[in-house]
Design a protein around this motif. Structure first.
Motif, PDB file in Angstrom:
ATOM      1  N   HIS A   2      67.128  53.234  69.185  1.00 54.30           N
ATOM      2  CA  HIS A   2      65.927  52.534  68.764  1.00 54.30           C
ATOM      3  C   HIS A   2      66.071  51.067  69.145  1.00 54.30           C
ATOM      4  N   SER A   3      65.118  50.549  69.906  1.00 54.63           N
ATOM      5  CA  SER A   3      65.180  49.175  70.394  1.00 54.63           C
ATOM      6  C   SER A   3      65.004  48.177  69.252  1.00 54.63           C
ATOM      7  N   GLN A   4      65.362  46.925  69.535  1.00 52.09           N
ATOM      8  CA  GLN A   4      65.146  45.864  68.550  1.00 52.09           C
ATOM      9  C   GLN A   4      63.660  45.676  68.272  1.00 52.09           C
TER      10      GLN A   4
ATOM     11  N   LEU B 296      61.566  48.013  67.990  1.00 56.49           N
ATOM     12  CA  LEU B 296      61.194  49.056  67.036  1.00 56.49           C
ATOM     13  C   LEU B 296      61.786  48.786  65.662  1.00 56.49           C
ATOM     14  N   THR B 297      63.068  48.393  65.606  1.00 56.19           N
ATOM     15  CA  THR B 297      63.726  48.213  64.314  1.00 56.19           C
ATOM     16  C   THR B 297      63.370  46.894  63.639  1.00 56.19           C
ATOM     17  N   GLY B 298      62.995  45.880  64.454  1.00 54.69           N
ATOM     18  CA  GLY B 298      62.752  44.557  63.905  1.00 54.69           C
ATOM     19  C   GLY B 298      64.023  43.787  63.601  1.00 54.69           C
TER      20      GLY B 298
ATOM     21  N   GLU C 214      68.576  44.681  64.394  1.00 51.13           N
ATOM     22  CA  GLU C 214      69.545  45.198  65.351  1.00 51.13           C
ATOM     23  C   GLU C 214      69.085  46.531  65.923  1.00 51.13           C
ATOM     24  N   ALA C 215      69.358  46.732  67.211  1.00 54.96           N
ATOM     25  CA  ALA C 215      69.105  48.037  67.802  1.00 54.96           C
ATOM     26  C   ALA C 215      69.975  49.078  67.102  1.00 54.96           C
ATOM     27  N   LYS C 216      69.477  50.309  67.016  1.00 53.40           N
ATOM     28  CA  LYS C 216      70.197  51.371  66.321  1.00 53.40           C
ATOM     29  C   LYS C 216      70.450  52.512  67.286  1.00 53.40           C
ATOM     30  N   SER C 217      71.708  52.870  67.489  1.00 51.86           N
ATOM     31  CA  SER C 217      72.051  53.927  68.438  1.00 51.86           C
ATOM     32  C   SER C 217      72.418  55.212  67.707  1.00 51.86           C
TER      33      SER C 217
ATOM     34  N   GLN D 251      65.069  55.315  75.134  1.00 53.61           N
ATOM     35  CA  GLN D 251      64.963  54.030  74.447  1.00 53.61           C
ATOM     36  C   GLN D 251      63.614  53.994  73.740  1.00 53.61           C
TER      37      GLN D 251
END
Length: 282
Positions: A33-35, A37-39, A41-44, A207
């Motif tokens: 999940h891109s930054q 989307l998350t607002g 940190e990116a989440k892998s 992504q």
């Protein structure tokens, strides 16, 4: 496909050895999940491994390395834009500078800039209109064999893209990465020679954005990969990084990542701006 030349990396002592973050291959397609989307940190949703990796000094080969052979190049390219935090200046004067730079690099008929992103490895990231961005610390390529042409259709227009392909035009995606301030003494970029990367080590990854699903490559480790970085880059220098090329006989995908220098503790945060563009060569 003609073979890409291999720099005699093994015979040259690396400038340093540092841990780089590689993806661990898995049975299902990786997702993150891109930054945007998350607002935050990116989440892998996949595993990575840290591997101590030899990294050579790009400055020793700056006059030799090219986008079409190694997949990246270091260039001296001062900017007249005093404030690279100014969105209006970036979207007008700076975009125009990048277009001129890439036209000269390739003898291109057209350059289309479609994105600019600032990054910082300190203070929660750098401000952008769509959110804050930190340094990208997993090895990746911004586009894949599928998403490179799809993003070109979006940037150029589907009809124009198809017309260019029908005419035999070459279309190349290039990132132009510049320090906002220098010299860079923390979280610089490491870049892998395209010719040292096995296709099976490029792992396509979904992504996730708020309004679409993109695709990038992450990189799995192999000991034959050859890595480089340019020490203490200044604001007057740029890295040109190949993300995709419609010509399959050239370097097409350049893995890269931010990494930690062994002696970077206490150094100022790395702040940078990267501009993404498509280059049309007819």
């Amino acid at each position: 496909m003609r073979p890409l030349p291999a720099t005699d990396f093994a015979s040259a002592a690396p400038a340093l050895v540092a841990p780089l973050a590689y993806i661990v291959p898995q049975e299902t397609k990786p997702v993150f999940h891109s930054q945007a989307l998350t607002g935050g940190e990116a989440k892998s949703f996949f595993a990575t491994e840290s591997v101590e990796t030899p990294i050579g000094d790009l400055r020793l080969h700056a006059d030799e390395f090219t986008l079409d052979l190694e997949g990246f190049a270091l260039r001296i390219a001062p900017t007249a834009v005093a404030d690279l935090w100014d969105d209006a200046a970036v979207e007008t004067a700076y975009h125009a500078e990048i277009e001129a730079l890439l036209k000269a690099e390739y003898g291109a008929s057209r350059v289309v800039v479609f994105d600019a992103t600032r990054r910082s490895d300190g203070g929660g990231g750098a401000a952008n209109r769509d959110g804050r961005r930190g340094a990208a610390k997993r090895i990746h390529v911004d586009y894949t064999a599928a998403s490179g042409p799809q993003r070109a259709r979006d940037a150029l227009g589907a009809d124009e893209f198809e017309a260019l392909v029908a005419r035999g035009a070459r279309i190349v995606q290039v990132n132009v990465w510049r320090p906002i301030a220098g010299p860079v003494r923390r979280a610089p970029l490491a870049l892998a020679e395209a010719g040292s990367i096995r296709p099976e080590d490029l792992v396509a990854t979904d992504q996730m954005f708020p309004d679409r699903v993109g695709e990038i490559y992450h990189l799995a480790f192999h000991p034959d990969q050859r890595w480089w970085h340019a020490p203490e880059m200044t604001r007057d220098e740029v890295l040109l990084i190949k993300g995709w090329d419609s010509d399959e006989t050239r370097a097409r995908f350049t893995p890269h990542t931010a990494f930690a220098l062994p002696d970077e503790a206490g150094a100022p945060a790395r702040e940078s701006i990267e501009v993404r563009a498509y280059v049309v060569i007819e």
